[in-house]
Design a protein around this motif. Structure first.
Motif, PDB file in Angstrom:
ATOM      1  N   SER A   1       5.973   7.784  -0.935  1.00  0.00           N
ATOM      2  CA  SER A   1       5.464   8.519   0.227  1.00  0.00           C
ATOM      3  C   SER A   1       4.053   8.999  -0.109  1.00  0.00           C
ATOM      4  CB  SER A   1       6.375   9.702   0.569  1.00  0.00           C
ATOM      5  OG  SER A   1       6.130  10.771  -0.320  1.00  0.00           O
ATOM      6  N   SER A   2       3.409   9.623   0.861  1.00  0.00           N
ATOM      7  CA  SER A   2       2.036  10.079   0.658  1.00  0.00           C
ATOM      8  C   SER A   2       1.944  11.264  -0.302  1.00  0.00           C
ATOM      9  CB  SER A   2       1.405  10.462   1.995  1.00  0.00           C
ATOM     10  OG  SER A   2       2.091  11.572   2.550  1.00  0.00           O
ATOM     11  N   ASN A   3       3.024  12.015  -0.474  1.00  0.00           N
ATOM     12  CA  ASN A   3       2.976  13.216  -1.321  1.00  0.00           C
ATOM     13  C   ASN A   3       4.072  13.241  -2.380  1.00  0.00           C
ATOM     14  OD1 ASN A   3       5.045  13.662   0.534  1.00  0.00           O
ATOM     15  ND2 ASN A   3       4.616  15.841   0.735  1.00  0.00           N
ATOM     16  N   GLY A   4       4.521  12.057  -2.804  1.00  0.00           N
ATOM     17  CA  GLY A   4       5.510  12.009  -3.872  1.00  0.00           C
ATOM     18  C   GLY A   4       6.398  10.795  -3.774  1.00  0.00           C
ATOM     19  N   VAL A   5       7.551  10.924  -4.382  1.00  0.00           N
ATOM     20  CA  VAL A   5       8.510   9.824  -4.415  1.00  0.00           C
ATOM     21  C   VAL A   5       9.921  10.363  -4.180  1.00  0.00           C
ATOM     22  CG1 VAL A   5       8.752   9.907  -6.939  1.00  0.00           C
ATOM     23  CG2 VAL A   5       9.223   7.777  -5.735  1.00  0.00           C
ATOM     24  N   LEU A   6      10.716   9.558  -3.510  1.00  0.00           N
ATOM     25  CA  LEU A   6      12.080   9.926  -3.136  1.00  0.00           C
ATOM     26  C   LEU A   6      13.036   8.967  -3.853  1.00  0.00           C
ATOM     27  CD1 LEU A   6      13.528  11.668  -0.752  1.00  0.00           C
ATOM     28  CD2 LEU A   6      13.524   9.500   0.446  1.00  0.00           C
ATOM     29  N   HIS A   7      14.113   9.530  -4.386  1.00  0.00           N
ATOM     30  CA  HIS A   7      15.174   8.733  -4.990  1.00  0.00           C
ATOM     31  C   HIS A   7      16.476   9.120  -4.300  1.00  0.00           C
ATOM     32  CE1 HIS A   7      12.347   7.814  -8.202  1.00  0.00           C
ATOM     33  NE2 HIS A   7      12.189   9.101  -8.423  1.00  0.00           N
ATOM     34  N   GLY A   8      17.139   8.184  -3.664  1.00  0.00           N
ATOM     35  CA  GLY A   8      18.423   8.470  -3.044  1.00  0.00           C
ATOM     36  C   GLY A   8      19.499   8.581  -4.111  1.00  0.00           C
ATOM     37  N   ILE A   9      20.358   9.599  -3.997  1.00  0.00           N
ATOM     38  CA  ILE A   9      21.457   9.788  -4.950  1.00  0.00           C
ATOM     39  C   ILE A   9      22.782   9.877  -4.203  1.00  0.00           C
ATOM     40  CG2 ILE A   9      20.046  10.813  -6.773  1.00  0.00           C
ATOM     41  CD1 ILE A   9      21.028  13.585  -5.885  1.00  0.00           C
ATOM     42  N   ASP A  10      23.885   9.625  -4.929  1.00  0.00           N
ATOM     43  CA  ASP A  10      25.195   9.502  -4.296  1.00  0.00           C
ATOM     44  C   ASP A  10      26.059  10.753  -4.369  1.00  0.00           C
ATOM     45  OD1 ASP A  10      25.921   9.495  -6.977  1.00  0.00           O
ATOM     46  OD2 ASP A  10      27.017   7.595  -6.886  1.00  0.00           O
ATOM     47  N   LYS A  11      25.461  11.898  -4.740  1.00  0.00           N
ATOM     48  CA  LYS A  11      26.228  13.144  -4.888  1.00  0.00           C
ATOM     49  C   LYS A  11      25.285  14.312  -4.642  1.00  0.00           C
ATOM     50  CE  LYS A  11      28.208  15.565  -8.914  1.00  0.00           C
ATOM     51  NZ  LYS A  11      27.069  16.312  -9.396  1.00  0.00           N
ATOM     52  N   VAL A  12      25.808  15.375  -4.045  1.00  0.00           N
ATOM     53  CA  VAL A  12      25.041  16.610  -3.903  1.00  0.00           C
ATOM     54  C   VAL A  12      25.248  17.400  -5.189  1.00  0.00           C
ATOM     55  CG1 VAL A  12      24.739  18.758  -2.610  1.00  0.00           C
ATOM     56  CG2 VAL A  12      25.346  16.652  -1.395  1.00  0.00           C
TER      57      VAL A  12
ATOM     58  N   THR B   1       0.850  -1.184   0.000  1.00  0.00           N
ATOM     59  CA  THR B   1       0.000   0.000   0.000  1.00  0.00           C
ATOM     60  C   THR B   1       0.889   1.238   0.000  1.00  0.00           C
ATOM     61  OG1 THR B   1      -0.078   0.014   2.410  1.00  0.00           O
ATOM     62  CG2 THR B   1      -1.854  -1.134   1.276  1.00  0.00           C
ATOM     63  N   PRO B   2       0.366   2.364  -0.501  1.00  0.00           N
ATOM     64  CA  PRO B   2       1.169   3.583  -0.500  1.00  0.00           C
ATOM     65  C   PRO B   2       1.591   3.969   0.919  1.00  0.00           C
ATOM     66  CG  PRO B   2      -0.819   3.864  -1.821  1.00  0.00           C
ATOM     67  CD  PRO B   2      -0.940   2.550  -1.102  1.00  0.00           C
ATOM     68  N   ASN B   3       2.762   4.535   1.023  1.00  0.00           N
ATOM     69  CA  ASN B   3       3.288   4.998   2.297  1.00  0.00           C
ATOM     70  C   ASN B   3       2.426   6.157   2.799  1.00  0.00           C
ATOM     71  OD1 ASN B   3       4.853   6.031   4.390  1.00  0.00           O
ATOM     72  ND2 ASN B   3       6.767   5.854   3.273  1.00  0.00           N
ATOM     73  N   SER B   4       2.031   6.122   4.046  1.00  0.00           N
ATOM     74  CA  SER B   4       1.208   7.197   4.601  1.00  0.00           C
ATOM     75  C   SER B   4       2.052   8.358   5.109  1.00  0.00           C
ATOM     76  CB  SER B   4       0.333   6.655   5.732  1.00  0.00           C
ATOM     77  OG  SER B   4       1.143   6.186   6.789  1.00  0.00           O
ATOM     78  N   LYS B   5       3.380   8.203   5.137  1.00  0.00           N
ATOM     79  CA  LYS B   5       4.262   9.282   5.596  1.00  0.00           C
ATOM     80  C   LYS B   5       4.568  10.229   4.441  1.00  0.00           C
ATOM     81  CE  LYS B   5       6.658   6.438   8.963  1.00  0.00           C
ATOM     82  NZ  LYS B   5       7.801   5.574   9.159  1.00  0.00           N
ATOM     83  N   ASN B   6       4.742  11.519   4.769  1.00  0.00           N
ATOM     84  CA  ASN B   6       5.122  12.479   3.738  1.00  0.00           C
ATOM     85  C   ASN B   6       6.601  12.287   3.380  1.00  0.00           C
ATOM     86  OD1 ASN B   6       6.864  14.247   5.380  1.00  0.00           O
ATOM     87  ND2 ASN B   6       4.972  14.837   6.393  1.00  0.00           N
ATOM     88  N   LEU B   7       7.063  13.015   2.393  1.00  0.00           N
ATOM     89  CA  LEU B   7       8.431  12.844   1.895  1.00  0.00           C
ATOM     90  C   LEU B   7       9.486  13.008   2.985  1.00  0.00           C
ATOM     91  CD1 LEU B   7       7.963  14.663  -1.492  1.00  0.00           C
ATOM     92  CD2 LEU B   7       8.852  12.342  -1.236  1.00  0.00           C
ATOM     93  N   LEU B   8       9.343  14.023   3.828  1.00  0.00           N
ATOM     94  CA  LEU B   8      10.369  14.258   4.852  1.00  0.00           C
ATOM     95  C   LEU B   8      10.350  13.191   5.932  1.00  0.00           C
ATOM     96  CD1 LEU B   8      10.503  18.118   5.228  1.00  0.00           C
ATOM     97  CD2 LEU B   8      11.809  16.609   3.743  1.00  0.00           C
ATOM     98  N   ASP B   9       9.155  12.760   6.329  1.00  0.00           N
ATOM     99  CA  ASP B   9       9.072  11.691   7.329  1.00  0.00           C
ATOM    100  C   ASP B   9       9.582  10.370   6.750  1.00  0.00           C
ATOM    101  OD1 ASP B   9       8.070  13.498   9.132  1.00  0.00           O
ATOM    102  OD2 ASP B   9       5.985  12.875   8.881  1.00  0.00           O
ATOM    103  N   THR B  10       9.326  10.146   5.466  1.00  0.00           N
ATOM    104  CA  THR B  10       9.830   8.953   4.793  1.00  0.00           C
ATOM    105  C   THR B  10      11.353   8.982   4.753  1.00  0.00           C
ATOM    106  OG1 THR B  10       7.831   8.737   3.456  1.00  0.00           O
ATOM    107  CG2 THR B  10       9.812   7.661   2.610  1.00  0.00           C
ATOM    108  N   ALA B  11      11.922  10.137   4.411  1.00  0.00           N
ATOM    109  CA  ALA B  11      13.384  10.287   4.378  1.00  0.00           C
ATOM    110  C   ALA B  11      13.977  10.053   5.762  1.00  0.00           C
ATOM    111  CB  ALA B  11      13.765  11.668   3.857  1.00  0.00           C
ATOM    112  N   ALA B  12      13.332  10.612   6.786  1.00  0.00           N
ATOM    113  CA  ALA B  12      13.829  10.453   8.161  1.00  0.00           C
ATOM    114  C   ALA B  12      13.774   8.991   8.596  1.00  0.00           C
ATOM    115  CB  ALA B  12      13.018  11.319   9.119  1.00  0.00           C
ATOM    116  N   ALA B  13      12.716   8.295   8.224  1.00  0.00           N
ATOM    117  CA  ALA B  13      12.566   6.892   8.616  1.00  0.00           C
ATOM    118  C   ALA B  13      13.592   6.007   7.912  1.00  0.00           C
ATOM    119  CB  ALA B  13      11.153   6.411   8.297  1.00  0.00           C
ATOM    120  N   ASN B  14      14.047   6.423   6.747  1.00  0.00           N
ATOM    121  CA  ASN B  14      15.011   5.634   5.978  1.00  0.00           C
ATOM    122  C   ASN B  14      16.355   5.561   6.689  1.00  0.00           C
ATOM    123  OD1 ASN B  14      17.355   5.605   3.887  1.00  0.00           O
ATOM    124  ND2 ASN B  14      15.622   4.661   2.817  1.00  0.00           N
ATOM    125  N   GLY B  15      16.775   6.643   7.341  1.00  0.00           N
ATOM    126  CA  GLY B  15      18.028   6.637   8.090  1.00  0.00           C
ATOM    127  C   GLY B  15      19.247   7.065   7.297  1.00  0.00           C
TER     128      GLY B  15
END
Length: 152
Positions: free
Chosen positions: A135-146, A12-26
């Motif tokens: 996440s509940s309001n989008g999608v997050l992609h982790g990347i290896d460079k700023v 099911t879709p994640n109920s957390k928003n993008l920032l909470d999803t990022a925080a939960a990822n660690g």
């Protein structure tokens, strides 16, 4: 047998928003701090949808010594916000879609080049290492460079 304690598979879709999803990822602690320092937290907790190419903590560690501390100073809030907005695209875009693009129009107004090489997607030279984190309001992609936007 207690079936209530079995871990659920994320169907099911994640109920957390993008920032909470990022925080939960660690892996995105520095990214989360940067978003708050730049004053973008409320926006990225909002309705969206947004697609975020979030640099991992290891990616932030690759910045030149002292660069992050400088960006985190209150007088550099606008520069930090511009840098972070270069990692955000409007809409809900999965890697399969992004890999078909030549560039992504970022929220800061600049385009970031997209490349698909051996089924791996990169944006402005940063490899997508953790794709399609919903996440509940989008999608997050982790990347290896700023990614650093060019001056306008």
């Amino acid at each position: 047998m207690n079936t209530m304690s079995t871990p659920s598979i994320n169907t099911t879709p994640n109920s957390k928003n993008l920032l909470d999803t990022a925080a939960a990822n660690g892996s995105f602690k520095t990214f989360g701090k940067a978003i708050e320092r730049a004053g973008l937290g409320e926006t990225l907790r909002g309705a969206g949808p947004f697609t975020i190419f979030a640099p991992t903590d290891a990616a932030f560690d690759k910045l030149p010594a002292g660069r992050l501390e400088t960006l985190f100073k209150p007088e550099n809030k606008e520069e930090l916000a511009s840098l972070l907005n270069y990692h955000v695209v409007t809409g809900h875009k999965l890697v399969a879609d992004i890999g078909k693009w030549e560039a992504a129009k970022t929220v800061n107004g600049q385009s970031a080049p997209i490349k698909l090489t051996d089924s791996k997607v990169s944006i402005d030279g940063a490899m997508v290492t953790s794709p399609d984190i919903g996440s509940s309001n989008g999608v997050l992609h982790g990347i290896d460079k700023v990614n650093i936007p060019t001056k306008q």
